[in-house]
Design a protein around this motif. Structure first.
Motif, mmCIF file in Angstrom:
data_model
loop_
_atom_site.group_PDB
_atom_site.id
_atom_site.type_symbol
_atom_site.label_atom_id
_atom_site.label_comp_id
_atom_site.label_asym_id
_atom_site.label_seq_id
_atom_site.Cartn_x
_atom_site.Cartn_y
_atom_site.Cartn_z
ATOM 1 N N ARG A 125 33.279 -0.241 46.396
ATOM 2 C CA ARG A 125 33.908 -0.413 47.709
ATOM 3 C C ARG A 125 33.374 -1.682 48.363
ATOM 4 O O ARG A 125 32.569 -1.645 49.299
ATOM 5 C CB ARG A 125 33.626 0.797 48.606
ATOM 6 C CG ARG A 125 34.306 2.075 48.176
ATOM 7 C CD ARG A 125 35.798 2.005 48.344
ATOM 8 N NE ARG A 125 36.204 1.728 49.702
ATOM 9 C CZ ARG A 125 36.362 2.650 50.651
ATOM 10 N NH1 ARG A 125 36.132 3.914 50.381
ATOM 11 N NH2 ARG A 125 36.745 2.304 51.855
ATOM 12 N N VAL A 153 32.720 -4.595 55.857
ATOM 13 C CA VAL A 153 32.722 -3.933 57.163
ATOM 14 C C VAL A 153 31.305 -3.834 57.716
ATOM 15 O O VAL A 153 31.062 -4.070 58.903
ATOM 16 C CB VAL A 153 33.362 -2.528 57.059
ATOM 17 C CG1 VAL A 153 33.148 -1.729 58.333
ATOM 18 C CG2 VAL A 153 34.836 -2.653 56.751
ATOM 19 N N ASP A 167 34.946 -3.546 50.203
ATOM 20 C CA ASP A 167 35.422 -3.617 51.589
ATOM 21 C C ASP A 167 34.398 -2.997 52.541
ATOM 22 O O ASP A 167 34.291 -3.412 53.694
ATOM 23 C CB ASP A 167 36.788 -2.935 51.736
ATOM 24 C CG ASP A 167 36.753 -1.458 51.407
ATOM 25 O OD1 ASP A 167 37.444 -0.678 52.089
ATOM 26 O OD2 ASP A 167 36.025 -1.074 50.480
ATOM 27 N N MET A 168 33.637 -2.030 52.065
ATOM 28 C CA MET A 168 32.638 -1.399 52.922
ATOM 29 C C MET A 168 31.467 -2.335 53.188
ATOM 30 O O MET A 168 30.903 -2.344 54.292
ATOM 31 C CB MET A 168 32.128 -0.107 52.268
ATOM 32 C CG MET A 168 33.141 1.011 52.323
ATOM 33 S SD MET A 168 33.445 1.580 54.002
ATOM 34 C CE MET A 168 34.959 0.748 54.424
ATOM 35 N N MET A 196 28.856 4.656 52.482
ATOM 36 C CA MET A 196 29.913 4.540 51.464
ATOM 37 C C MET A 196 29.615 3.426 50.481
ATOM 38 O O MET A 196 29.891 3.547 49.287
ATOM 39 C CB MET A 196 31.255 4.289 52.163
ATOM 40 C CG MET A 196 32.451 4.489 51.267
ATOM 41 S SD MET A 196 32.411 6.044 50.392
ATOM 42 C CE MET A 196 33.670 6.949 51.217
ATOM 43 N N GLY A 248 28.846 4.615 58.585
ATOM 44 C CA GLY A 248 29.745 5.088 57.537
ATOM 45 C C GLY A 248 29.872 4.108 56.388
ATOM 46 O O GLY A 248 29.837 4.485 55.216
ATOM 47 N N SER A 249 30.019 2.824 56.719
ATOM 48 C CA SER A 249 30.203 1.836 55.655
ATOM 49 C C SER A 249 28.920 1.675 54.843
ATOM 50 O O SER A 249 28.977 1.457 53.626
ATOM 51 C CB SER A 249 30.644 0.492 56.237
ATOM 52 O OG SER A 249 29.665 -0.020 57.110
#
Lengths: 232, 291
Positions: free
Chosen positions: A36, A42, A38-39, A29, A25-26
């Protein structure tokens, strides 16, 4: 469902399935929405299970790296004496680092704390890697534009083996113009690779104790070749 | 799932939040913070988590309500307006049909008379129906108002900041009270039900749409797997917020199952209380009347 114990503040225990889903998912994304950050973080945490222990061992087996693991220094605005660093001579690590932060309008405090690393020491290692990233820019002489970031990612990919760096290095160039891609492919990436391979582990430098050291001297000590004279 | 045996109706003290709840220690503040941070991504997350099925659930709620024009609806914890907008659409279309039927009956009117009657009723497209959206969270109301503006809803709609446990309305005011995916977040469900009873007119209807319990063991396991493994991940990837969605999943498990909620609704004084399971009990609609 993963260990239920919080190993450090901000830790979120996750099962292997959750880590796999997070990684996928990250990655998607991060590609779809480049804002993003933050992705990206992650992705790094969920895919670093092989690279992080390797890095930690490299640090453990080196006297300076070992000290860093013991003392756990953090690079934050609150711990840096900005006035003192600014007062250092030009060409010194401290002066050039502050210059880099000012020119690119970045701050060391925007680095994400780790969440999904299930080992407290490895969580520090990835945190250290993130906080030292701006110093990589300083050592390599690369700005924070897309081209500069890609070059640093290539260097970091070689140095750390973190899959997130490899992915960033591979997919980052997608958004660059042809002219920049040319410079990247012909000059910058070969230099980054050579330097990455030649250099000793960049996480084994206690940067906070070397602010006075000239950047050139630190490059030589590590084994980073002088940056090519091209506009970035 | 295993029931927390010592729990009595309406008791949501911290111990009841389970050993596994790593998200937040204090229920009330936790809920407020959760919805503050999820407000902007609320609708996107709902679509992602339920694969859009939440829209169908809300449509079914509206059909069950079957409001006629002139109804005064209170939608509690209505935040981003999903129920309110559906209500307006529903009464508008019922009203349209009413007007069409009326016109059909007057076959011998002149064009002038038809035009005049149409004009008169055009300014009453909702037939005096009204919906009040009440939510405890300012951020959710803000998103709701923006959505209303964006979608063109203005008539018959008002937004009120308020607490389900202590509603800022007089007694015996509303025809219908709805709470969709909201009652789960109330600390004292019994108080919210009492308030619902208070503000409804005699003859008024209470409707609650909420996550409930899946009794089928195989489905229950799949549902648990999806809830605990996938939903927090979706929260992190889409909204950058693992904790709020972990909280969501845990709060669903803590919530009373169908029969227990039915008993609580009856305790508040409602009659003819029943429930319908949707999707094998993943969601249930509870209904009761104030007589």
């Amino acid at each position: 469902m993963g260990g239920w114990h919080q190993l450090y503040p901000g830790h979120i225990p996750t099962s292997p399935l959750q880590k796999a889903l997070l990684a996928a998912g990250s990655a998607v994304m991060a590609l779809c929405d480049p804002y993003r950050h933050d992705m990206v973080a992650v992705l790094g945490e969920t895919t670093g299970c092989l690279a992080l222990p390797n890095l930690r061992d490299k640090m453990k087996n080196h006297p300076e790296g070992y000290r860093i693991l013991q003392e756990r220094p953090r690079i934050r605005l609150s711990t840096l004496d900005m006035a003192r660093l600014q007062g250092l001579p030009d060409g010194s690590l401290g002066r050039e680092y502050v210059r880099f932060l000012e020119d690119n309008k970045v701050s060391p405090d925007t680095r994400m704390p780790p969440k999904f690393v299930d080992d407290e020491e490895l969580a520090y290692v990835i945190q250290r890697y993130r906080e030292v990233h701006d110093l990589m820019h300083t050592l390599l002489g690369m700005p924070t534009n897309m081209l500069g970031e890609v070059v640093v990612k290539w260097f970091e990919a070689i140095q750390t083996g973190l899959p997130m760096c490899v992915l960033g290095a591979a997919f980052g160039p997608v958004r660059l113009s042809t002219r920049k891609l040319q410079v990247l492919a012909t000059e910058l990436v070969p230099w980054a690779i050579r330097s990455g391979l030649n250099s000793s582990c960049v996480l084994n430098i206690y940067y906070e104790q070397r602010w006075e050291q000239p950047v050139e001297s630190l490059r030589e000590e590590l084994g980073i070749f002088p940056p090519p004279a091209v506009p970035v | 799932g295993a029931e927390l045996g010592a729990r009595t109706a309406g008791d949501r003290s911290p111990e009841c939040w389970g050993l596994n709840c790593i998200s937040f220690p204090c229920p009330f503040f936790a809920v407020y913070q959760v919805f503050e941070s999820v407000a902007k991504k609320y609708d996107v997350m709902n679509d992602s988590m339920t694969l859009g099925i939440h829209r169908v659930w809300k449509d079914i709620l509206m059909h069950k309500m079957n409001p006629c024009p002139g109804t005064l609806l209170l939608d509690v914890a209505g935040g981003t307006g999903d129920i309110a907008f559906r209500f307006i659409n529903y009464v508008r279309s019922v009203r349209q049909r009413q007007l069409q039927r009326k016109l059909k009956q007057h076959q011998n009117l002149s064009w002038q008379e038809i035009f005049e009657s149409y004009q008169k009723d055009k300014f009453n497209s909702l037939g005096d129906s009204q919906v009040v959206v009440c939510d405890i969270n300012r951020e959710m109301l803000k998103v709701g108002k923006q959505k209303a503006q964006h979608l063109g809803y203005s008539e018959g709609l008002s937004w009120v900041l308020g607490n389900a446990e202590e509603l800022p309305f007089d007694d015996d005011k509303f025809d219908v009270y709805t709470i969709a995916f909201g009652i789960r977040n109330v600390t004292r469900i019994d108080l919210a039900l009492q308030e619902a009873y208070r503000v409804l007119k005699p003859g008024g209807r209470f409707l609650c749409l909420e996550f409930s319990h899946v009794s089928n063991p195989l489905l229950s396991r799949l549902y648990d797997l999806y809830s605990f493994q996938v939903i927090p991940v979706l929260g992190e990837v889409i909204a950058g917020d693992w904790r709020s969605y972990q909280y969501l999943v845990e709060s669903i498990r803590q919530f009373p199952p169908q029969e227990e909620l039915k008993a609580m609704i009856e305790d508040a004084g409602f009659f003819k209380v029943n429930y319908d399971n949707l999707n094998f009990g993943i969601v249930a609609i509870h209904s009761g009347f104030k007589l």
